[in-house]
Design a protein around this motif. Structure first.
Motif, PDB file in Angstrom:
ATOM      1  N   THR A 128      -4.275   3.042  -2.905  1.00 21.21           N
ATOM      2  CA  THR A 128      -3.805   2.620  -1.583  1.00 21.21           C
ATOM      3  C   THR A 128      -4.912   1.901  -0.833  1.00 21.21           C
ATOM      4  O   THR A 128      -4.699   0.829  -0.247  1.00 21.21           O
TER       5      THR A 128
ATOM      6  N   GLY B 239      -5.150  -1.996   0.308  1.00 19.99           N
ATOM      7  CA  GLY B 239      -5.416  -2.362   1.691  1.00 19.99           C
ATOM      8  C   GLY B 239      -6.581  -3.316   1.820  1.00 19.99           C
ATOM      9  O   GLY B 239      -6.551  -4.262   2.625  1.00 19.99           O
TER      10      GLY B 239
ATOM     11  N   PRO C 198       0.810  -1.226   0.000  1.00 22.76           N
ATOM     12  CA  PRO C 198       0.000   0.000   0.000  1.00 22.76           C
ATOM     13  C   PRO C 198       0.843   1.276   0.000  1.00 22.76           C
ATOM     14  O   PRO C 198       0.426   2.303  -0.546  1.00 22.76           O
TER      15      PRO C 198
ATOM     16  N   PHE D  74     -10.051   0.290   5.454  1.00 21.29           N
ATOM     17  CA  PHE D  74      -9.729   0.624   4.063  1.00 21.29           C
ATOM     18  C   PHE D  74     -10.986   0.801   3.207  1.00 21.29           C
ATOM     19  O   PHE D  74     -10.985   1.592   2.251  1.00 21.29           O
TER      20      PHE D  74
END
Length: 501
Positions: free
Chosen positions: A121, A125, A12, A138
């Motif tokens: 990202t 996640g 990530p 996330f």
């Protein structure tokens, strides 16, 4: 720190760190921003390759940190997380290249690429989350960082679509949170394990578990665009083409589908879900969504809205395969998670090319466009035929396994749903292909063709080559489906080794 702990953290970070760096780069520093974007995207793809090699060698990757009480933040690699991470990393690299070309000369590129990286990202996640609380963190992050991308243009229409998007997704996230808290009270911290962990509670807490399943299915169903939770998706088409591609192929909708995979197979377990009687109703809802999305797509004249309703339909193929409850249907669901991403991102890249180069937004403007933009329309044709299920496209492989799964479960009505959907797919895609290649160009397009004789290229290579590459990927996934390193090979390995050993 052990490298097997470090790598799940780095995955990530390869997009989170670029997001922070982009905030520090001035708007006019285009080359530096592009360099940061590309380094992050390439690094992520390399790390996925390292993880894939390690998993093949039998290594386990996990990072665990205490949060509060008995709750841990867990990043862990297993077969299905690697499948989703590989799809996200590969398509993010191509979408980054496309976005650099698409947004050249436009305003607010710094803001766009910052949130673009944060979006990936969050997606990474989600793919690596090892328990419910990590997935929830996330999942909610994805909602928040995607909103600025949806409203990027800043028009009243975009802002209105953004409000609708937030109402739907935050409501779904709230229900996901409620379900997670309820499970924690009932069974303690729940990690994603083979066969789920709620089986021991079925006899004494059947009603509660059923309610929890429904709550969490609604939470995931919003992002997965199950009817009637789909209303945000067509409205979100006001976003730029790279965002639409990201929403439909990699990030938001796939996060919902991936969450449903985790819910059925790694939280409840298929035996528990079947004992609760929730899979059959879910299969019926998925079937209705498949047909509804296809029918609505048939009557859309706006290209991106037609593709949006197609997404609503195609995503529910995944849900249907999971609900059929068997190894063959599960293979079909997992492989379609990848195949749909490759085909749909190609279609949205093509739609973006048509809009950017020729200001074409409607189906009735496609006459003769294949003569002006042949490579774009070849890519569109490949992806569209794959969506219909024409062999050897990727969609054919998905539908074959989904149909075989339904047959093995003796649910023949679902085969009829798949056949009807394929016919509807043909009804809304084939006229577009026919118009582009075989209908005479309009007066406007004829003038465009005359101007094109000067030798000007079809479109910027930054927009064309990602489109062609994703089309090749989607075709190759079907042609080379028998290979052990194909998406089908990966899906079969996951099912045989993890879900139905």
């Amino acid at each position: 720190m052990n490298w097997k702990i470090l790598i799940p953290i780095l995955l990530p970070l390869t997009s989170f760190i670029p997001a922070l760096l982009i905030l520090m780069i001035r708007e006019e520093q285009k080359t530096l921003r592009t360099t940061v974007n590309m380094i992050g995207a390439i690094a992520k793809l390399v790390l996925v390759g390292v993880i894939a090699y390690g998993v093949y060698q039998g290594l386990e990757f996990e990072a665990r940190f205490p949060l509060v009480g008995d709750l841990d933040f867990i990043l862990r690699v297993d077969g299905v997380s690697l499948l989703f991470a590989a799809l996200s990393a590969a398509l993010w690299l191509l979408t980054t290249i496309y976005a650099i070309g698409y947004l050249e000369g436009s305003a607010y590129r710094k803001r766009f690429f910052c949130f673009f990286s944060l979006c990936v990202t969050a997606t990474m996640g989600i793919s690596l989350a090892g328990n419910l609380i990590t997935l929830l963190i996330f999942y909610e992050m994805l909602t928040l960082v995607t909103y600025p991308l949806v409203v990027h243009r800043g028009t009243e229409k975009a802002l209105r679509a953004g409000r609708v998007y937030l109402v739907y997704t935050l409501s779904g996230g709230t229900l996901f949170l409620m379900g997670t808290a309820w499970i924690h009270v009932l069974a303690g911290p729940v990690e994603f394990v083979r066969g789920g962990s709620l089986g021991p509670y079925v006899l004494d807490h059947q009603t509660q578990l059923t309610a929890i399943f429904i709550l969490m299915m609604i939470g995931f169903g919003v992002k997965c665009a199950l009817v009637p939770l789909h209303g945000w998706l067509p409205k979100a088409m006001v976003a730029p083409a790279p965002v639409s591609a990201l929403l439909h192929a990699v990030a938001v909708v796939k996060a919902g589908a991936f969450g449903i995979v985790r819910l059925i197979y790694n939280v409840f377990g298929t035996d528990t879900a079947e004992a609760l009687g929730v899979l059959q109703p879910l299969a019926y809802l998925a079937s209705f969504t498949i047909l509804y999305g296809s029918l609505r797509a048939l009557f859309q004249v706006d290209i991106k809205k037609r593709l949006a309703y197609s997404t609503i339909s195609q995503l529910s193929y995944i849900v249907l395969g999971l609900s059929i409850w068997g190894p063959i249907g599960t293979v079909g669901a997992l492989v379609h998670l990848v195949h749909q991403g490759m085909m749909k991102i190609t279609l949205f890249f093509c739609a973006g090319n048509l809009a950017e180069e020729l200001d074409i937004h409607r189906v009735d403007q496609l006459n003769g466009v294949g003569r002006r933009m042949p490579w774009t329309m070849i890519a569109f044709s490949v992806a569209a035929l794959g969506m219909i299920g024409v062999p050897p496209g990727a969609g054919f492989i998905s539908k074959w396994y989904l149909g075989a799964g339904a047959a093995s479960a003796r649910d023949y009505g679902f085969i009829a749903v798949l056949c009807a959907s394929s016919l509807l797919n043909a009804a809304y895609f084939l006229p577009m292909i026919h118009a582009a290649w075989f209908r005479p160009p309009s007066d406007h397009m004829q003038q465009v063709l005359e101007n094109h004789k000067t030798g000007r290229p079809e479109i910027s290579p930054l927009l064309l080559w990602p489109t062609v590459v994703t089309a090749i990927m989607s075709l190759s996934a079907g042609v080379f489906a028998a290979s052990p390193i194909s998406p089908l090979g990966a899906a079969r390995m996951i099912v045989e080794r993890v879900y139905f050993p």
